[in-house]
Design a protein around this motif. Sequence first.
Motif, PDB file in Angstrom:
ATOM      1  N   ARG A 137       0.685  -1.092   0.020  1.00 54.93           N
ATOM      2  CA  ARG A 137       0.008   0.057  -0.111  1.00 54.93           C
ATOM      3  C   ARG A 137       0.876   1.094  -0.040  1.00 54.93           C
ATOM      4  O   ARG A 137       2.010   1.363   0.836  1.00 54.93           O
ATOM      5  CB  ARG A 137      -0.963   0.023   1.367  1.00 54.93           C
TER       6      ARG A 137
ATOM      7  N   VAL B  85     -17.171   6.664   4.369  1.00 52.12           N
ATOM      8  CA  VAL B  85     -16.520   6.477   6.004  1.00 52.12           C
ATOM      9  C   VAL B  85     -15.169   5.669   5.882  1.00 52.12           C
ATOM     10  O   VAL B  85     -14.347   5.829   4.672  1.00 52.12           O
ATOM     11  CB  VAL B  85     -17.552   5.320   6.530  1.00 52.12           C
ATOM     12  N   GLY B  89     -11.808   3.359   0.456  1.00 53.58           N
ATOM     13  CA  GLY B  89     -10.850   3.103  -1.047  1.00 53.58           C
ATOM     14  C   GLY B  89     -11.284   4.655  -1.528  1.00 53.58           C
ATOM     15  O   GLY B  89     -10.972   4.623  -2.753  1.00 53.58           O
ATOM     16  N   GLN B 123       0.153   9.395   0.911  1.00 53.68           N
ATOM     17  CA  GLN B 123      -0.381   8.416   0.293  1.00 53.68           C
ATOM     18  C   GLN B 123      -1.138   8.724  -1.223  1.00 53.68           C
ATOM     19  O   GLN B 123      -0.710   8.350  -2.274  1.00 53.68           O
ATOM     20  CB  GLN B 123      -1.616   7.849   1.101  1.00 53.68           C
ATOM     21  N   THR B 230     -16.639  -0.233  -4.055  1.00 52.63           N
ATOM     22  CA  THR B 230     -15.165  -0.837  -4.076  1.00 52.63           C
ATOM     23  C   THR B 230     -15.035  -2.143  -3.744  1.00 52.63           C
ATOM     24  O   THR B 230     -16.120  -2.697  -3.127  1.00 52.63           O
ATOM     25  CB  THR B 230     -14.307   0.114  -3.422  1.00 52.63           C
ATOM     26  N   LYS B 231     -13.808  -2.755  -4.011  1.00 50.84           N
ATOM     27  CA  LYS B 231     -13.386  -4.196  -3.666  1.00 50.84           C
ATOM     28  C   LYS B 231     -14.290  -5.322  -4.051  1.00 50.84           C
ATOM     29  O   LYS B 231     -14.510  -6.160  -3.310  1.00 50.84           O
ATOM     30  CB  LYS B 231     -13.484  -4.056  -1.908  1.00 50.84           C
ATOM     31  N   ASP B 233     -13.661  -7.090  -6.507  1.00 54.52           N
ATOM     32  CA  ASP B 233     -12.742  -8.100  -6.820  1.00 54.52           C
ATOM     33  C   ASP B 233     -12.735  -8.929  -5.727  1.00 54.52           C
ATOM     34  O   ASP B 233     -12.262 -10.312  -5.973  1.00 54.52           O
ATOM     35  CB  ASP B 233     -11.512  -7.630  -7.038  1.00 54.52           C
ATOM     36  N   VAL B 257     -12.401  -2.598  -8.784  1.00 57.25           N
ATOM     37  CA  VAL B 257     -12.112  -4.105  -8.753  1.00 57.25           C
ATOM     38  C   VAL B 257     -10.709  -4.426  -8.658  1.00 57.25           C
ATOM     39  O   VAL B 257     -10.022  -5.537  -8.954  1.00 57.25           O
ATOM     40  CB  VAL B 257     -12.547  -4.661 -10.154  1.00 57.25           C
TER      41      VAL B 257
HETATM   42  N1  LIG Z   1      -8.957  -5.399  -3.263  1.00 60.31           N
HETATM   43  C1  LIG Z   1      -9.358  -4.134  -3.336  1.00 60.31           C
HETATM   44  N2  LIG Z   1      -8.966  -3.161  -2.667  1.00 60.31           N
HETATM   45  C2  LIG Z   1      -9.134  -1.752  -2.586  1.00 60.31           C
HETATM   46  C3  LIG Z   1      -9.736  -1.201  -3.675  1.00 60.31           C
HETATM   47  N3  LIG Z   1     -10.134   0.010  -3.476  1.00 60.31           N
HETATM   48  C4  LIG Z   1      -9.301   0.568  -2.466  1.00 60.31           C
HETATM   49  N4  LIG Z   1      -8.695  -0.894  -1.898  1.00 60.31           N
HETATM   50  C5  LIG Z   1      -7.751  -1.088  -0.821  1.00 60.31           C
HETATM   51  O1  LIG Z   1      -8.566  -0.580   0.404  1.00 60.31           O
HETATM   52  C6  LIG Z   1      -7.382   0.065   1.350  1.00 60.31           C
HETATM   53  C7  LIG Z   1      -8.156   1.302   1.610  1.00 60.31           C
HETATM   54  O2  LIG Z   1      -8.132   2.237   0.615  1.00 60.31           O
HETATM   55  P1  LIG Z   1      -7.826   3.920   0.962  1.00 60.31           P
HETATM   56  O3  LIG Z   1      -7.866   4.461  -0.537  1.00 60.31           O
HETATM   57  O4  LIG Z   1      -6.665   4.191   1.778  1.00 60.31           O
HETATM   58  O5  LIG Z   1      -9.163   4.179   1.544  1.00 60.31           O
HETATM   59  P2  LIG Z   1      -9.740   5.577   1.982  1.00 60.31           P
HETATM   60  O6  LIG Z   1     -11.228   5.368   2.058  1.00 60.31           O
HETATM   61  O7  LIG Z   1      -9.167   6.719   1.526  1.00 60.31           O
HETATM   62  O8  LIG Z   1      -9.301   5.388   3.645  1.00 60.31           O
HETATM   63  P3  LIG Z   1      -9.236   6.374   4.743  1.00 60.31           P
HETATM   64  O9  LIG Z   1      -8.768   7.794   4.078  1.00 60.31           O
HETATM   65  O10 LIG Z   1      -8.300   6.220   5.662  1.00 60.31           O
HETATM   66  O11 LIG Z   1     -10.602   6.648   4.984  1.00 60.31           O
HETATM   67  C8  LIG Z   1      -6.435  -0.117   0.667  1.00 60.31           C
HETATM   68  O12 LIG Z   1      -5.498  -1.118   1.168  1.00 60.31           O
HETATM   69  C9  LIG Z   1      -6.705   0.018  -0.805  1.00 60.31           C
HETATM   70  O13 LIG Z   1      -5.672  -0.528  -1.661  1.00 60.31           O
HETATM   71  C10 LIG Z   1     -10.489  -2.207  -4.669  1.00 60.31           C
HETATM   72  O14 LIG Z   1     -11.513  -1.819  -5.368  1.00 60.31           O
HETATM   73  N5  LIG Z   1     -10.252  -3.481  -4.414  1.00 60.31           N
END
Ligand SMILES: Nc1nc2c(ncn2[C@@H]2O[C@H](COP(=O)(O)OP(=O)(O)OP(=O)(O)O)[C@@H](O)[C@H]2O)c(=O)[nH]1
Lengths: 292, 278
Positions: A137, B85, B89, B123, B230-231, B233, B257
């Motif tokens: 990540r 929340v 992702g 990030q 998201t996710k 996959d 995905v």
């Molecule tokens: N498998 C998978 N993982 C995902 C996907 N989208 C995001 N992730 C993973 O989910 C985790 C969180 O993603 P972030 O983009 O940091 O999520 P965020 O909503 O910005 O998180 P915060 O800012 O902390 O609220 C990371 O490990 C990403 O790689 C997806 O479509 N598939």
Amino acid sequence: DLSNKLESVFKQLRGQGKLTEKNIKDGLRDVRRALLESDVNYKVAKDFIKRVEERAVGEEVLRSLKPGEYVVRYVHEELINLLGGKFQDIQVAPQPPTIVMVCGLQGSGKTTLCGKFARYFRKKGKHPFLIAGDIYRPAAIHQLQVIGKQLDIPVFSIEGEKDAVTICRKGLAEAKRLGHDFVIIDTAGRLQIDEAMMAEVERIKHEIQPTEIVFVADAMIGQEAVNVAKAFHDRLAFDSVALTKMDGDARGGAALSIRAVTGKPIKYIGVGEKMDALEPFNPEGMASRILG
Amino acid sequence: IRGHTTIDDDLMEEIEELLISADVGVHATMTIIDRLQNRIKIDKIKDPSLVEGLLKAEIAALMGEGSYELDLSAVKPYVIMVVGVNGVGKTTTIGKIAARLKQEGKHVILAAGDTFRAAAIDQLEIWADRAGAQIVRSQPEADPAAVAFDAVDAALARNADVVLIDTAGRLHTKVNLMKELEKIKRVVQKRLPAAPHEILLVLDATTGQNAIQQAKLFNQVVDISGLVLTKLDGTAKGGIVIAIKDELNIPVKLIGVGEQVEDIQDFDPHDFVEALFA
Ligand SMILES: Nc1nc2c(ncn2[C@@H]2O[C@H](COP(=O)(O)OP(=O)(O)OP(=O)(O)O)[C@@H](O)[C@H]2O)c(=O)[nH]1
Ligand SMILES: Nc1nc2c(ncn2[C@@H]2O[C@H](COP(=O)(O)OP(=O)(O)OP(=O)(O)O)[C@@H](O)[C@H]2O)c(=O)[nH]1
Ligand SMILES: [Mg+2]
Ligand SMILES: [Mg+2]
């Protein structure tokens, strides 16, 4: 409110001595709905209701108590029993260091939890050491380093190292060399169906022999909690569960699902984004929350 | 639901299990089954092998058109705010959208609006680098509204095509954080009255019924124009978006995905429904 809903269902029971099969079936339909709305897994809810049904038939309904309240209290107690009795803490290794490894799906709150554990166990007199095992990540290592700096707890990482097992092995050696007695390993989020990633976390376990493997789950996870927890449990035989983001309003039925399918206890819950937002799991509070 | 010889209660119970297991929820499942049974009655359907097709058609119709209509010719800069929340992702999705737009020849600016979480700005910087987008950032603890304002301001000055505003994850139950989101939107509007042109709520496909509360409250505070699921996959089906479309009429626009930069797709209701029954 579930109690009131069941009250109307059981209105006709007043004055009757025992609960009949039909009474129970009607009342439990509402309970099953409450469980499903709380994200308890469909099959887990079905099994739970069936068990309650078998036990509740023929039970004496106290004349002074309302039958609806009685059933709810019965279900409530069953839930508390299932969610686990007395609080169990993270196991301590017979020879230091105690090694805790966290694992779970992406975004479930692992890295944050590692920081919380470090702070919590330092307060209990331990000397924690954090290992940054997420090499995938973007800025994951940096995230743990910022947390470590905030808490004044050392974070081990190897810049440019492409093998998580190597990082964990060298990190553990360093922790021992420096005399730390509590090592916490952060791992990358992964899908339970990602073969390469599941193999990686298996290799880390094999190499490091953690004292405790904590499966981290988001309190808002839905029906899939069963499949995810089962797969992680089959591959890693994790020791306990931590449920995060419990400061939200997700009812957290996943707690029941995960417990039912793995038999492992929930030990801690995350209740906020800050490093002090960690609490021991309370099964009574959880049961009330799930029943809504 | 494929092995049945008659349309009976057993078949309906299997449909109920399938939908609830996909996180569609009790209420939306009951609504869908009611409509299905009505359809069966009105059209006098006797053949159980037709039921699956009817069900799929009903759900696809509910999900609507859903493709991501980004009309960049009409508006410049097009401002997209991404909310949701914690951990769903958002940041990763912004990186993916930015890369896609860059490939289409657009000039993209990212606003590092998460000034709270450890290494959130770093990030997003990595994603900006991967996508070939510019980033507007400040210090941790800075006012996110100010960062958003600066990003829109920079976009106007540099004649950029798109601004993507990253925001910190926040639980919809935290009143002060939801107020902060409202403020970010207001401040952006000050700089550009029509902005944000798009406010995307990111939902994790593994989320259960709480997603409905998330959608309701985020929508109350900032008018959600679309969902990103998201996710997908993973093994979760993301059925919660069906309940959300049914109750709030908010469409899914994009799906995530995977964790790589190319792992984003337009939402296709037919693909979604097929996956539901796979
Ligand atoms: N498998 C998978 N993982 C995902 C996907 N989208 C995001 N992730 C993973 O989910 C985790 C969180 O993603 P972030 O983009 O940091 O999520 P965020 O909503 O910005 O998180 P915060 O800012 O902390 O609220 C990371 O490990 C990403 O790689 C997806 O479509 N598939
Ligand atoms: N409100 C709240 N937020 C939390 C809690 N635990 C973690 N978070 C937030 O959830 C988001 C994800 O946390 P991370 O610690 O990055 O999750 P992770 O499992 O390490 O994510 P990956 O490494 O990408 O798999 C961040 O925004 C955290 O601040 C909690 O108990 N309550
Ligand atoms: Mg992490
Ligand atoms: Mg983010």
